[in-house]
Design a protein around this motif. Structure first.
Motif, mmCIF file in Angstrom:
data_model
loop_
_atom_site.group_PDB
_atom_site.id
_atom_site.type_symbol
_atom_site.label_atom_id
_atom_site.label_comp_id
_atom_site.label_asym_id
_atom_site.label_seq_id
_atom_site.Cartn_x
_atom_site.Cartn_y
_atom_site.Cartn_z
ATOM 1 N N LEU A 176 -28.207 -19.255 -57.934
ATOM 2 C CA LEU A 176 -27.132 -18.274 -57.905
ATOM 3 C C LEU A 176 -25.835 -19.061 -57.769
ATOM 4 C CD1 LEU A 176 -26.428 -15.224 -57.861
ATOM 5 C CD2 LEU A 176 -26.314 -15.439 -55.371
ATOM 6 N N VAL A 177 -24.989 -18.992 -58.796
ATOM 7 C CA VAL A 177 -23.741 -19.751 -58.801
ATOM 8 C C VAL A 177 -22.590 -18.771 -58.585
ATOM 9 C CG1 VAL A 177 -22.297 -21.375 -60.078
ATOM 10 C CG2 VAL A 177 -24.773 -21.404 -60.419
ATOM 11 N N GLU A 178 -21.839 -19.012 -57.526
ATOM 12 C CA GLU A 178 -20.730 -18.131 -57.168
ATOM 13 C C GLU A 178 -19.561 -18.297 -58.132
ATOM 14 O OE1 GLU A 178 -20.658 -15.894 -54.623
ATOM 15 O OE2 GLU A 178 -22.699 -16.422 -54.014
ATOM 16 N N LYS A 179 -18.802 -17.220 -58.304
ATOM 17 C CA LYS A 179 -17.572 -17.274 -59.093
ATOM 18 C C LYS A 179 -16.694 -18.408 -58.564
ATOM 19 C CE LYS A 179 -13.363 -14.761 -60.120
ATOM 20 N NZ LYS A 179 -12.638 -13.503 -60.020
ATOM 21 N N THR A 183 -19.892 -14.535 -60.604
ATOM 22 C CA THR A 183 -21.128 -14.868 -59.912
ATOM 23 C C THR A 183 -22.330 -14.441 -60.751
ATOM 24 O OG1 THR A 183 -20.045 -14.615 -57.784
ATOM 25 C CG2 THR A 183 -22.451 -14.492 -57.782
ATOM 26 N N GLU A 222 -26.835 -15.543 -61.746
ATOM 27 C CA GLU A 222 -28.031 -16.371 -61.633
ATOM 28 C C GLU A 222 -28.233 -17.121 -62.946
ATOM 29 O OE1 GLU A 222 -32.860 -15.897 -61.378
ATOM 30 O OE2 GLU A 222 -31.621 -14.241 -60.671
ATOM 31 N N THR A 230 -24.394 -10.980 -61.714
ATOM 32 C CA THR A 230 -24.780 -10.218 -60.524
ATOM 33 C C THR A 230 -23.595 -9.494 -59.886
ATOM 34 O OG1 THR A 230 -24.540 -12.187 -59.131
ATOM 35 C CG2 THR A 230 -26.744 -11.736 -60.019
ATOM 36 N N GLU A 231 -22.391 -9.829 -60.310
ATOM 37 C CA GLU A 231 -21.178 -9.190 -59.779
ATOM 38 C C GLU A 231 -20.290 -8.729 -60.944
ATOM 39 O OE1 GLU A 231 -20.557 -8.747 -56.520
ATOM 40 O OE2 GLU A 231 -22.244 -9.911 -55.763
ATOM 41 N N GLN A 263 -16.440 -8.356 -61.006
ATOM 42 C CA GLN A 263 -15.524 -9.499 -61.083
ATOM 43 C C GLN A 263 -14.934 -9.671 -62.485
ATOM 44 O OE1 GLN A 263 -18.113 -12.676 -59.796
ATOM 45 N NE2 GLN A 263 -17.605 -12.372 -57.629
#
Length: 130
Positions: A50-53, A74, A76, A107-108, A111
């Protein structure tokens, strides 16, 4: 210089194309032009991460400079474009096509509106170019 209308852009020169909940991420035509001849691409994040913005997910290197790659939203990590290992120059010839870098499950999605549209990104590049 190309600014496809179907993409969302970051101020750091990444783009994302969203289809359903899948996002395809790469660097822009402006970025590859600024970098010049790309000689190396490394994706440092792994499938399933999971890589965040705003977090770095890789590096692109050219004869002029090395630049981190930052996640536009954000998500996966689902797929890595392995062809860039052997043919990093695709980034110069096809930044919005064959040289996509990763695919993520967004996942978001809330954003996405925070990113630039094509017109705003084109204006952003003009301001930076002088």
């Amino acid at each position: 210089m190309k600014f496809p209308k179907d993409l969302h852009y970051t101020k750091n020169d990444e783009w994302i194309r969203v289809d359903g909940d899948t996002g395809t991420v790469g660097i822009t035509d402006f970025a590859q032009d600024e970098l010049s001849d790309v000689v190396y691409v490394e994706i440092t994040a792994a499938i399933g991460d999971l890589v965040e913005k705003g977090a770095a997910f890789g590096v692109v290197e050219s004869v002029k400079a090395a630049s981190d790659l930052y996640m536009p939203v954000t998500g996966e990590l689902m797929e890595i474009n392995e062809s860039l290992v052997d043919t990093p120059e695709l980034v110069n010839s096809s930044p919005y096509g064959e040289a996509w870098m990763v695919k993520i499950k967004v996942t978001e999605p809330d954003q996405l509106p925070e990113l630039l549209d094509a017109d705003a990104y084109e204006q952003h590049t003009k301001e930076r170019s002088g």
